[in-house]
Design an enzyme around this catalytic site. Structure first.
Site, mmCIF file in Angstrom:
data_model
loop_
_atom_site.group_PDB
_atom_site.id
_atom_site.type_symbol
_atom_site.label_atom_id
_atom_site.label_comp_id
_atom_site.label_asym_id
_atom_site.label_seq_id
_atom_site.Cartn_x
_atom_site.Cartn_y
_atom_site.Cartn_z
ATOM 1 N N CYS A 178 -1.534 5.734 -2.877
ATOM 2 C CA CYS A 178 -2.498 6.493 -2.084
ATOM 3 C C CYS A 178 -3.200 7.427 -3.044
ATOM 4 O O CYS A 178 -2.567 8.036 -3.905
ATOM 5 C CB CYS A 178 -1.780 7.305 -1.012
ATOM 6 S SG CYS A 178 -0.933 6.283 0.178
ATOM 7 N N VAL A 213 0.876 -1.160 0.000
ATOM 8 C CA VAL A 213 0.000 0.000 0.000
ATOM 9 C C VAL A 213 0.914 1.211 0.000
ATOM 10 O O VAL A 213 1.821 1.321 0.824
ATOM 11 C CB VAL A 213 -0.911 0.014 1.245
ATOM 12 C CG1 VAL A 213 -1.782 1.256 1.268
ATOM 13 C CG2 VAL A 213 -1.750 -1.253 1.289
ATOM 14 N N CYS A 214 0.706 2.077 -0.957
ATOM 15 C CA CYS A 214 1.407 3.356 -0.981
ATOM 16 C C CYS A 214 2.931 3.157 -1.042
ATOM 17 O O CYS A 214 3.426 2.403 -1.866
ATOM 18 C CB CYS A 214 0.949 4.156 0.235
ATOM 19 S SG CYS A 214 1.082 5.927 0.066
ATOM 20 N N ALA A 215 3.662 3.795 -0.158
ATOM 21 C CA ALA A 215 5.131 3.739 -0.186
ATOM 22 C C ALA A 215 5.685 2.386 0.249
ATOM 23 O O ALA A 215 6.895 2.169 0.200
ATOM 24 C CB ALA A 215 5.717 4.851 0.679
ATOM 25 N N SER A 260 -0.165 -0.591 -4.848
ATOM 26 C CA SER A 260 -1.216 0.415 -4.962
ATOM 27 C C SER A 260 -0.686 1.756 -4.484
ATOM 28 O O SER A 260 0.263 1.822 -3.721
ATOM 29 C CB SER A 260 -2.444 0.011 -4.143
ATOM 30 O OG SER A 260 -2.139 0.009 -2.770
#
Length: 113
Positions: free
Chosen positions: A100, A46-48, A98
């Site tokens: 944000c 997720v994200c970073a 993915s």
């Protein structure tokens, strides 16, 4: 944390962090991913969290996405990864990444991100 040689995982999900460089410095985390990921049916970030998957070598030669504000850094730090900055998520089995969602600053204010 040691991994039993027979331990299996269905899914490993790696969350992001605002200060990803500090997290990357914790080598035990990357080493754990290197050993655990092959035992998982799928790995996701997720994200970073994509930075951790990249450090573990799980994204080499794959398409991926990360936090929208970190895509340029991600691409320069990991040139073997095809960064898709326009994607909301990328499924490059067995790895999913993915980003944000970027908020509409006109709606949420200048501090939104």
């Amino acid at each position: 944390m040691a991994i039993d040689q027979f331990q299996k995982f269905d899914t490993i999900i790696v969350p992001g962090a605002l200060d990803i460089e500090t997290v990357l410095a914790k080598q035990g985390l990357v080493e754990w991913l290197e050993h655990a990921a092959p035992r998982a049916r799928r790995n996701a970030s997720v994200c970073a969290g994509a930075f951790l998957l990249a450090e573990a070598g799980l994204l080499d030669g794959r398409r991926a996405v990360t936090h929208w504000a970190m895509c340029d850094l991600f691409g320069s730090k990991y040139p073997t990864i095809d960064v898709d900055a326009d994607a909301i998520f990328v499924r490059a089995d067995p790895v999913w990444t993915s980003r944000c969602q970027r908020r509409d600053r006109s709606r949420f204010g200048a501090g939104a991100g």
